[in-house]
Design a protein around this motif. Structure first.
Motif, PDB file in Angstrom:
ATOM      1  N   UNK A 112       0.839  -1.190   0.000  1.00 60.78           N
ATOM      2  CA  UNK A 112       0.000   0.000   0.000  1.00 60.78           C
ATOM      3  C   UNK A 112       0.878   1.246   0.000  1.00 60.78           C
ATOM      4  N   UNK A 113       0.304   2.344  -0.483  1.00 60.32           N
ATOM      5  CA  UNK A 113       1.040   3.618  -0.516  1.00 60.32           C
ATOM      6  C   UNK A 113       0.668   4.454   0.701  1.00 60.32           C
ATOM      7  N   UNK A 114       1.653   5.085   1.263  1.00 62.21           N
ATOM      8  CA  UNK A 114       1.433   5.949   2.427  1.00 62.21           C
ATOM      9  C   UNK A 114       0.971   7.328   1.965  1.00 62.21           C
ATOM     10  N   UNK A 115       0.455   8.089   2.894  1.00 59.57           N
ATOM     11  CA  UNK A 115       0.059   9.458   2.592  1.00 59.57           C
ATOM     12  C   UNK A 115       1.284  10.268   2.172  1.00 59.57           C
ATOM     13  N   UNK A 116       2.408  10.019   2.785  1.00 58.84           N
ATOM     14  CA  UNK A 116       3.647  10.708   2.409  1.00 58.84           C
ATOM     15  C   UNK A 116       3.986  10.444   0.937  1.00 58.84           C
ATOM     16  N   UNK A 117       3.842   9.195   0.504  1.00 63.78           N
ATOM     17  CA  UNK A 117       4.119   8.859  -0.904  1.00 63.78           C
ATOM     18  C   UNK A 117       3.137   9.552  -1.836  1.00 63.78           C
ATOM     19  N   UNK A 118       1.870   9.627  -1.441  1.00 63.80           N
ATOM     20  CA  UNK A 118       0.890  10.317  -2.270  1.00 63.80           C
ATOM     21  C   UNK A 118       1.166  11.815  -2.329  1.00 63.80           C
ATOM     22  N   UNK A 119       1.610  12.392  -1.219  1.00 68.72           N
ATOM     23  CA  UNK A 119       1.958  13.821  -1.233  1.00 68.72           C
ATOM     24  C   UNK A 119       3.118  14.083  -2.186  1.00 68.72           C
ATOM     25  N   UNK A 120       4.121  13.210  -2.169  1.00 66.08           N
ATOM     26  CA  UNK A 120       5.266  13.357  -3.069  1.00 66.08           C
ATOM     27  C   UNK A 120       4.824  13.209  -4.527  1.00 66.08           C
ATOM     28  N   UNK A 121       3.960  12.253  -4.805  1.00 69.16           N
ATOM     29  CA  UNK A 121       3.467  12.047  -6.177  1.00 69.16           C
ATOM     30  C   UNK A 121       2.676  13.266  -6.630  1.00 69.16           C
ATOM     31  N   UNK A 122       1.811  13.773  -5.763  1.00 66.37           N
ATOM     32  CA  UNK A 122       1.015  14.954  -6.082  1.00 66.37           C
ATOM     33  C   UNK A 122       1.925  16.148  -6.395  1.00 66.37           C
ATOM     34  N   UNK A 123       2.929  16.372  -5.558  1.00 62.89           N
ATOM     35  CA  UNK A 123       3.852  17.493  -5.766  1.00 62.89           C
ATOM     36  C   UNK A 123       4.597  17.340  -7.097  1.00 62.89           C
ATOM     37  N   UNK A 124       5.031  16.130  -7.403  1.00 60.69           N
ATOM     38  CA  UNK A 124       5.750  15.855  -8.647  1.00 60.69           C
ATOM     39  C   UNK A 124       4.854  16.127  -9.858  1.00 60.69           C
ATOM     40  N   UNK A 125       3.633  15.614  -9.848  1.00 64.23           N
ATOM     41  CA  UNK A 125       2.729  15.816 -10.978  1.00 64.23           C
ATOM     42  C   UNK A 125       2.312  17.281 -11.113  1.00 64.23           C
ATOM     43  N   UNK A 126       2.148  17.966  -9.997  1.00 60.57           N
ATOM     44  CA  UNK A 126       1.807  19.383 -10.026  1.00 60.57           C
ATOM     45  C   UNK A 126       2.960  20.183 -10.637  1.00 60.57           C
ATOM     46  N   UNK A 127       4.181  19.863 -10.249  1.00 61.67           N
ATOM     47  CA  UNK A 127       5.358  20.538 -10.795  1.00 61.67           C
ATOM     48  C   UNK A 127       5.435  20.361 -12.310  1.00 61.67           C
ATOM     49  N   UNK A 128       5.093  19.178 -12.793  1.00 61.37           N
ATOM     50  CA  UNK A 128       5.123  18.891 -14.229  1.00 61.37           C
ATOM     51  C   UNK A 128       3.877  19.383 -14.969  1.00 61.37           C
ATOM     52  N   UNK A 129       2.913  19.925 -14.219  1.00 63.43           N
ATOM     53  CA  UNK A 129       1.634  20.393 -14.778  1.00 63.43           C
ATOM     54  C   UNK A 129       0.862  19.264 -15.468  1.00 63.43           C
ATOM     55  N   UNK A 130       0.916  18.088 -14.866  1.00 69.09           N
ATOM     56  CA  UNK A 130       0.196  16.926 -15.378  1.00 69.09           C
ATOM     57  C   UNK A 130      -1.218  16.918 -14.809  1.00 69.09           C
ATOM     58  N   UNK A 131      -2.209  16.553 -15.608  1.00 67.30           N
ATOM     59  CA  UNK A 131      -3.584  16.473 -15.103  1.00 67.30           C
ATOM     60  C   UNK A 131      -3.723  15.429 -13.981  1.00 67.30           C
ATOM     61  N   UNK A 132      -4.387  15.829 -12.915  1.00 72.38           N
ATOM     62  CA  UNK A 132      -4.679  14.961 -11.771  1.00 72.38           C
ATOM     63  C   UNK A 132      -6.075  15.379 -11.315  1.00 72.38           C
ATOM     64  N   UNK A 133      -7.069  14.562 -11.621  1.00 69.34           N
ATOM     65  CA  UNK A 133      -8.475  14.913 -11.403  1.00 69.34           C
ATOM     66  C   UNK A 133      -9.122  14.024 -10.360  1.00 69.34           C
ATOM     67  N   UNK A 134     -10.137  14.561  -9.707  1.00 69.06           N
ATOM     68  CA  UNK A 134     -10.977  13.757  -8.816  1.00 69.06           C
ATOM     69  C   UNK A 134     -12.436  13.970  -9.208  1.00 69.06           C
ATOM     70  N   UNK A 135     -13.226  12.943  -8.971  1.00 72.85           N
ATOM     71  CA  UNK A 135     -14.681  13.051  -9.075  1.00 72.85           C
ATOM     72  C   UNK A 135     -15.194  13.049  -7.643  1.00 72.85           C
ATOM     73  N   UNK A 136     -15.992  14.030  -7.318  1.00 77.84           N
ATOM     74  CA  UNK A 136     -16.488  14.152  -5.949  1.00 77.84           C
ATOM     75  C   UNK A 136     -18.015  14.191  -5.935  1.00 77.84           C
ATOM     76  N   UNK A 137     -18.570  13.685  -4.832  1.00 79.41           N
ATOM     77  CA  UNK A 137     -20.012  13.721  -4.618  1.00 79.41           C
ATOM     78  C   UNK A 137     -20.415  15.142  -4.209  1.00 79.41           C
TER      79      UNK A 137
END
Length: 192
Positions: free
Chosen positions: A60-85
């Motif tokens: 499983x991935x930790x929250x720390x790993x997800x934060x690092x992935x999010x920061x990396x994708x944001x830096x690269x300006x890669x699309x990262x979307x969520x669908x919310x209720x």
């Protein structure tokens, strides 16, 4: 025969029976992921890590790993979307990551889409993939790949094919999870 031996059960006509309340409409909004969404994203992804072969991750991935992935994708300006209720619960997410680290691959990405189990079968994956393709085009990306498990992910393959992804290859026995060998199907779509 005595009448008491037979118990006749009366059934009301359908229009007089109490009807269950209608199921509320399945509504959602698709927006950019934010750091506050990461705990839900981690929960969704980790469900598939521990319960399926749609990801070959075994840990499983930790929250720390997800934060690092999010920061990396944001830096690269890669699309990262969520669908919310309507109450902002994350129902699913979609993102793209660089296909390879070498600079020459900078216009080619791999997509990932994961849904909360209760949100499957309601058109959410289709909506997320459509939005992800649009956002990838807007970001100037040219090729999008999907690497999908060859067993247990048939609906994902069908979804991608319905958007014009075409199969460009298969690799057999490249992953080993849950005491069995798994392969992958590689699909590609040009975003030109």
């Amino acid at each position: 025969m005595l009448e008491e031996e037979y118990e006749v059960k009366r059934v009301l006509p359908r229009h007089l029976r109490k009807q269950p309340p209608p199921e509320p409409a399945f509504t959602f909004e698709i927006r950019d992921a934010t750091p506050r969404d990461l705990p839900d994203i981690r929960e969704i992804y980790n469900y598939y890590v521990t319960n399926s072969v749609v990801t070959f991750d075994e840990d499983t991935m930790s929250l720390r790993e997800w934060r690092a992935k999010y920061a990396y994708l944001t830096k690269l300006k890669m699309p990262f979307l969520v669908a919310v209720s309507p109450n902002q619960q994350v129902l699913g997410y979609a993102l793209v990551t660089p296909w390879k680290q070498k600079r020459a691959y900078r216009y080619t990405v791999e997509n990932s889409i994961y849904l909360r189990p209760a949100a499957t079968g309601k058109g959410l994956g289709r909506a997320l993939l459509a939005a992800l393709i649009d956002r990838s085009k807007e970001a100037g990306l040219k090729e999008i790949l999907a690497v999908i498990a060859d067993k247990g992910a048939e609906s994902s393959i069908a979804l991608h094919e319905s958007f014009g992804f075409r199969e460009i290859g298969r690799m057999g026995r490249v992953g080993f999870k849950f005491e069995r060998w798994l392969g992958t199907v590689l699909l590609q779509k040009s975003l030109k």
